[in-house]
Design a protein around this motif. Structure first.
Motif, PDB file in Angstrom:
ATOM      1  N   ILE A  35      14.083  52.484  27.454  1.00 59.78           N
ATOM      2  CA  ILE A  35      14.489  51.464  28.457  1.00 59.78           C
ATOM      3  C   ILE A  35      15.429  50.816  28.738  1.00 59.78           C
ATOM      4  O   ILE A  35      15.395  49.135  27.246  1.00 59.78           O
ATOM      5  N   SER A  36      16.932  50.350  28.671  1.00 63.36           N
ATOM      6  CA  SER A  36      17.193  49.089  28.576  1.00 63.36           C
ATOM      7  C   SER A  36      17.313  48.444  30.457  1.00 63.36           C
ATOM      8  O   SER A  36      17.532  49.146  31.159  1.00 63.36           O
ATOM      9  N   VAL A  37      17.555  47.229  29.936  1.00 63.11           N
ATOM     10  CA  VAL A  37      16.827  45.880  31.013  1.00 63.11           C
ATOM     11  C   VAL A  37      18.748  45.482  31.534  1.00 63.11           C
ATOM     12  O   VAL A  37      18.757  45.810  32.652  1.00 63.11           O
ATOM     13  N   MET A  38      19.421  45.798  30.925  1.00 65.93           N
ATOM     14  CA  MET A  38      20.577  45.608  30.827  1.00 65.93           C
ATOM     15  C   MET A  38      21.099  46.535  31.954  1.00 65.93           C
ATOM     16  O   MET A  38      22.185  45.971  33.109  1.00 65.93           O
ATOM     17  N   THR A  39      20.943  47.635  31.187  1.00 65.25           N
ATOM     18  CA  THR A  39      22.164  48.631  32.113  1.00 65.25           C
ATOM     19  C   THR A  39      21.062  49.318  33.446  1.00 65.25           C
ATOM     20  O   THR A  39      21.849  50.153  34.423  1.00 65.25           O
ATOM     21  N   GLY A  40      20.108  48.941  33.370  1.00 60.67           N
ATOM     22  CA  GLY A  40      18.663  49.822  34.313  1.00 60.67           C
ATOM     23  C   GLY A  40      18.143  51.187  34.471  1.00 60.67           C
ATOM     24  O   GLY A  40      18.465  51.568  35.184  1.00 60.67           O
ATOM     25  N   MET A  41      18.776  51.077  32.603  1.00 63.07           N
ATOM     26  CA  MET A  41      18.693  53.264  32.474  1.00 63.07           C
ATOM     27  C   MET A  41      17.722  53.424  32.031  1.00 63.07           C
ATOM     28  O   MET A  41      16.950  52.154  31.230  1.00 63.07           O
ATOM     29  N   ILE A  42      17.137  54.206  31.809  1.00 67.00           N
ATOM     30  CA  ILE A  42      15.942  54.989  30.991  1.00 67.00           C
ATOM     31  C   ILE A  42      15.947  56.504  30.686  1.00 67.00           C
ATOM     32  O   ILE A  42      16.377  56.775  31.939  1.00 67.00           O
ATOM     33  N   LYS A  43      15.717  56.377  29.668  1.00 72.21           N
ATOM     34  CA  LYS A  43      16.662  57.805  28.596  1.00 72.21           C
ATOM     35  C   LYS A  43      15.004  57.940  28.182  1.00 72.21           C
ATOM     36  O   LYS A  43      14.054  58.061  27.488  1.00 72.21           O
ATOM     37  N   ILE A  44      14.444  58.970  28.689  1.00 72.54           N
ATOM     38  CA  ILE A  44      13.046  59.959  28.146  1.00 72.54           C
ATOM     39  C   ILE A  44      13.667  61.570  27.702  1.00 72.54           C
ATOM     40  O   ILE A  44      13.907  62.485  28.076  1.00 72.54           O
TER      41      ILE A  44
END
Length: 73
Positions: A35-44
């Protein structure tokens, strides 16, 4: 293996989202999560693609639990 890329919006702290990430990594069918808080992305990364809907719902519930001001888009 299938990779989910999800977005979230709202305020999110790194510590709270780290808890979400750690629980996702323990979920059945999940190979890895980031999870990247900076970009607002979650990669699973899914080891069991047939669990995609279940993992999406788990992700939504974990965000609601640990960071209620954020939400999946």
């Amino acid at each position: 293996m299938k990779t989910l890329r999800l977005r979230f919006t709202g305020e999110a702290c790194a510590a709270c989202m780290s808890q979400v990430e750690n629980e996702l990594k323990q979920a059945p069918g999940v190979e890895d999560a980031a999870i990247s808080v900076m970009t607002g992305m979650i990669k699973i990364s899914l080891s069991e693609p047939e669990r995609e809907a279940e993992v999406r719902e788990l992700c939504r519930k974990l965000i609601e639990k640990y960071e209620p001001s954020a939400q999946l888009v």
